[in-house]
Design a protein around this motif. Structure first.
Motif, short mmCIF file in Angstrom:
data_model
loop_
_atom_site.label_atom_id
_atom_site.label_comp_id
_atom_site.label_asym_id
_atom_site.label_seq_id
_atom_site.Cartn_x
_atom_site.Cartn_y
_atom_site.Cartn_z
N ALA A 293 -64.36 -3.38 -15.70
CA ALA A 293 -64.93 -3.76 -13.95
C ALA A 293 -64.45 -5.14 -13.52
CB ALA A 293 -66.42 -3.79 -14.15
N ASP A 310 -65.24 -10.73 -10.52
CA ASP A 310 -66.05 -10.07 -11.06
C ASP A 310 -67.15 -9.54 -9.67
OD1 ASP A 310 -65.83 -9.96 -13.81
OD2 ASP A 310 -66.69 -12.07 -13.96
N HIS A 312 -67.45 -5.64 -9.38
CA HIS A 312 -67.32 -4.02 -9.16
C HIS A 312 -68.40 -3.77 -10.39
CE1 HIS A 312 -64.39 -2.41 -6.61
NE2 HIS A 312 -63.67 -3.63 -6.95
N VAL A 316 -62.47 -0.13 -12.55
CA VAL A 316 -61.49 -0.36 -11.30
C VAL A 316 -60.39 0.54 -11.43
CG1 VAL A 316 -60.22 -2.18 -9.75
CG2 VAL A 316 -62.35 -2.73 -11.12
N SER A 330 -59.32 -3.81 -3.97
CA SER A 330 -59.84 -3.15 -5.06
C SER A 330 -60.64 -2.20 -4.93
CB SER A 330 -60.05 -4.24 -6.25
OG SER A 330 -61.39 -4.79 -5.77
N ALA A 331 -60.83 -1.16 -5.90
CA ALA A 331 -61.77 0.23 -5.62
C ALA A 331 -61.62 0.80 -6.84
CB ALA A 331 -61.25 0.82 -4.42
N GLY A 332 -62.72 1.51 -7.08
CA GLY A 332 -62.84 2.60 -8.08
C GLY A 332 -63.95 3.19 -8.40
N ASP A 334 -67.08 2.91 -8.66
CA ASP A 334 -68.47 2.42 -8.16
C ASP A 334 -68.54 2.92 -6.71
OD1 ASP A 334 -66.65 0.70 -7.06
OD2 ASP A 334 -68.02 -1.08 -7.86
N ARG A 336 -66.98 2.04 -4.14
CA ARG A 336 -66.52 0.70 -2.97
C ARG A 336 -65.22 0.22 -3.17
NH1 ARG A 336 -71.41 -0.81 -0.14
NH2 ARG A 336 -73.41 -0.03 -0.85
N ARG A 338 -63.13 -3.44 -2.37
CA ARG A 338 -63.62 -5.00 -2.12
C ARG A 338 -62.36 -5.56 -1.57
NH1 ARG A 338 -67.31 -3.15 -5.30
NH2 ARG A 338 -69.29 -3.93 -5.44
N GLU A 350 -67.29 -6.44 1.07
CA GLU A 350 -67.30 -5.22 0.20
C GLU A 350 -67.49 -4.05 1.36
OE1 GLU A 350 -71.32 -3.76 -1.35
OE2 GLU A 350 -70.48 -4.69 -3.01
N GLU A 353 -69.94 1.98 1.24
CA GLU A 353 -69.76 2.87 -0.05
C GLU A 353 -69.21 4.11 0.56
OE1 GLU A 353 -72.73 4.71 -3.51
OE2 GLU A 353 -73.44 3.29 -1.74
#
Length: 752
Positions: A293, A310, A312, A316, A330-332, A334, A336, A338, A350, A353
């Motif tokens: 993460a 940090d 997430h 990711v 970045s995204a993954g 979760d 969301r 960022r 951020e 969602e």
């Protein structure tokens, strides 16, 4: 007389004389029977009777046959009408959920109704227009059997590489969707791919641990880098094309020499699998992320991690640098995305969602947009400027895809006019991004040669677009940054722009010379127009003033106060000797362009007039406004000659076709309509837009109407039905499948 056909025939078969009594002798009967003339007469009568019988039977048979044929024809016609209506319904119902299916159904409906009744043909044409306009899907490429994991455009945008769950890599034609070569070199699923900056070499990695380099031009394997003992998840080329980075099940990031295959470095620091890798545009940094993460930004000269980011709450899956290298997305899992500041490693924003895990992210080539794709099947566009500005607004734009097919990757072409998305169905969809704006579109104008389009939108600079490619050629920034109205000079060399800060600008359309600035209005300039000879410019302001200017020097020739109400529109008469003004209080007047004297008042007061248009021959003036009625005025008599009603909202824009036969109107009821000027009949209602329509313009050849409004993009509407069909065919690579016909048309196989 016989009462039926049988009775008539029986009568004809008798000899026509009274029957003899039984008392007459048998000898006389024998003599009569033996008389040859009597026999001949009876035979002739029988023959005539039989002929008539045969004729009547033939007539009856023909009538029965015709009745059966008519019934069969009616049955076929009813079936054809029902099938056509099913195709239309399918096209309309799925225009948002499955645009590819909808486009194919609409094209089939057009084909089947080519010779149909007008009402049915109109239904098919409306469905086709809705499909052309409502979705922005340009083309669908197929070939993979199963999920596509990664895609990448060639630098010229002609090819799109894809890596699939089926173990193949494909090079698809992004222009016409034609079949692509299949590259096989992996023993299992291909997880990621990357093109070198020159577009000549393709790298692919997969679950088999292989790193394969391919020659794009020849479609052949060049070489293979050392095979890894674990599955690989990601690969990236450095900006010089000399370094290849790979990540996978191991927490170690590896850098390879692309030519020799030698290992250049191992970067250690992650605490689990690494799923994403990306080079910065200058090649100095590398970003990686995975199941721990965290994000790491590495300095490639020292091999050290400059920043550990940090934030997430899960794995990711994707990383992307902005083209200028300032931002990292970045995204993954979760759900969301960022944005991070690469310089200092701080979190910037951020994003909202999303419904599913985000598996794809990419910046547009100019860095103005960020695209994200998630597992619920939608792809979203975000305005980077708003999302990275402190306190800036950061809502997503209207989604692409959205058909429930999870988006597994996405990519922009080099021009930024096409977004490609992939899914688990094995298809690559190409979406048209051209002519999108950051704010509501307020004004549109075609160049006289029909090759460019000038636009003005709320909160943004004026822009000039190349119609063939959809690229922005120039942006014209006024002092306040907002242009309310644009107009081309008749020779196409200059663009006039009305600004929100009280200035008007005359720009060189090629963007090579500085503009002329016309100052004098106190407050917003609402309209600007050239005279037909291009020598003069007229402006109208919120201050109720009209200015007439020399278009070459910028010298003000006339400064006229028309009243106390704000002026919404102003235009020159066809000969340029007068100007016509429309005010917020409904006043409509004509003024001498030389001395400013009022020549006549067409309307003293009334509902607010929001737009004016003059017919090409200068004989008709049309007005529209808050009362939702379009009025045509004869300028010879200065009286209304016709009213056109149909809009359910205030009318914001009007335009005559170049030949003067058609009038286009746009309103806040989300519609644009086209009318026959000669008789006032409504010829066409264009598909509704996602918000009020504020602007429209005919192309110089009159074949296309452009509209724009609150949905922030330009819509192009072919006016001829043949153009509609041709435009739709460009989007469709195949017809309906037998399975689709069975599902949507209750017919399998598909009807011929």
């Amino acid at each position: 007389m016989a009462s039926s056909a049988d009775g008539m025939i029986a009568e004809l078969l008798t000899d026509g004389r009274p029957a003899r009594s039984c008392d007459e002798g048998s000898t006389a009967g024998h003599a009569l029977t033996a008389d040859p003339s009597v026999i001949a007469r009876r035979m002739r009568r029988r023959a005539i009777g039989l002929g008539i019988l045969a004729f009547l039977l033939a007539i009856a048979a023909i009538a029965a046959l015709v009745a059966r044929q008519v019934a069969e024809l009616q049955r076929r016609q009813q079936a054809e009408v029902a099938l056509s209506l099913q195709l239309v319904a399918t096209a309309v119902r799925h225009v948002d959920s499955d645009p590819d299916l909808a486009a194919r159904a609409a094209l089939a409906a057009l084909r089947r109704t080519a010779e149909a009744a007008p009402f049915l043909r109109a239904q098919a044409e409306d469905a086709a227009r809705r499909n052309l306009d409502a979705n922005r899907l340009r083309l669908t490429l197929r070939g993979h059997a199963g999920r596509i994991n990664a895609i990448a455009f060639s630098p010229d945008g002609s090819l799109i590489a894809s890596a699939g769950q089926d173990g193949t890599v494909r090079l698809g034609n992004a222009v016409d969707g034609s079949a692509s070569p299949e590259l096989r070199g992996h023993e299992g699923e291909v997880r990621d791919l990357a093109l070198d900056p020159a577009g000549q070499t393709l790298a692919s990695v997969g679950e088999d641990g292989r790193i394969v380099l391919w020659d794009v031009g020849r479609g052949e394997r060049l070489r293979e880098l050392p095979r890894q003992p674990e599955p690989l998840h990601g690969v990236a080329f450095g900006p010089d094309g000399e370094i290849v980075a790979t990540v996978g099940q191991s927490p170690v990031v590896r850098l390879w020499d692309a030519d020799t295959g030698g290992l250049l470095a191992n970067l250690s620091g992650h605490k689990g699998q690494v799923h994403a890798v990306a080079f910065s545009p200058d090649g100095r940094h590398l970003a990686t992320a995975g199941t721990d993460a965290s994000l790491r930004i590495w300095d490639l000269l020292s091999g050290r991690a400059l920043h550990v980011l940090d934030g997430h709450a899960g794995t990711v899956l994707v990383l992307a640098f902005s083209p200028d290298g300032r931002w990292l997305a970045s995204a993954g899992e979760d759900r969301r995305a960022r944005l991070w500041d690469v310089t200092n490693g701080t979190a910037v924003r951020e994003l909202a969602e999303q419904p599913g895990a985000i598996r794809a992210a990419a910046f547009s080539p100019d860095g103005s947009l960020l695209a994200t794709g998630d597992y619920d099947g939608s792809a979203l566009l975000w305005d980077v400027a708003g999302c990275t500005r402190p306190g800036g607004e950061c809502p997503p734009r209207a989604p692409f895809a959205g058909d429930g097919n999870p988006v597994t990757d996405l990519a922009f072409d080099a021009a930024g006019t096409t977004l490609a998305t992939t899914g688990i169905d094995g298809s690559v969809k190409l979406w048209n991004l051209a002519f999108g704006h950051e704010g509501a579109i307020r004004s549109l104008a075609f160049s006289p040669d029909g090759k460019r389009l000038a636009t003005a939108a709320a909160g943004t600079d004026a822009a000039v677009w190349e119609l063939a490619s959809g690229r922005i050629l120039h942006r014209f920034a006024g002092p306040a940054g907002t242009t309310a109205r644009v107009a081309w000079s008749p020779d196409g060399s200059r663009i006039a722009a009305a600004q929100a800060d009280g200035a008007a600008m005359l720009w060189d359309a090629a963007g090579e010379r500085p503009p002329l600035t016309l100052l004098g209005h106190a407050g917003r300039v609402n309209d600007i127009a050239f005279s037909s000879d291009g020598r003069s410019v007229v402006t109208a302001g919120h201050d109720g003033m009209v200015g007439v200017w020399d278009a070459v020097s910028g010298t003000r020739r006339l400064w006229l106060r028309t009243g106390t109400a704000p002026l919404n529109r102003v235009i020159f008469s066809r000969d340029g000797r007068s100007v016509l003004t429309a005010a917020a209080d409904g006043a409509l007047a004509e003024w001498n362009a030389a001395d400013g004297k009022r020549q006549r008042t067409l309307q003293q007061r009334g509902d607010e007039i929001l737009d004016l248009a003059l017919s090409p021959d200068g004989s008709l003036l049309t007005t529209g406004g808050s009362d939702r009625v379009v009025r045509l005025w004869g300028l010879t008599a200065g009286k209304p000659v016709r009213s056109l009603a149909g809009h359910a909202g205030a009318i914001d824009a009007l335009a005559f076709s170049p030949d003067g036969r058609l009038l286009a109107t746009a309103a806040r009821d989300r519609s644009a309509r086209i009318w026959e000027v000669a008789n006032g009949s409504q010829r066409l209602v264009l598909p509704p837009q996602d918000g009020p329509v504020h602007a429209l313009a005919f192309s110089p050849d009159g074949r296309v109407l452009a509209t724009g409004g609150s949905d922030r993009r330009v819509h192009f509407h072919p006016l001829d039905a043949a153009q509609v069909a041709a435009a739709l065919r460009e989007r469709v690579a195949a017809g309906l499948t037998d399975a689709e016909c069975a599902q949507y048309l209750n017919s399998a196989p598909c009807p011929p």
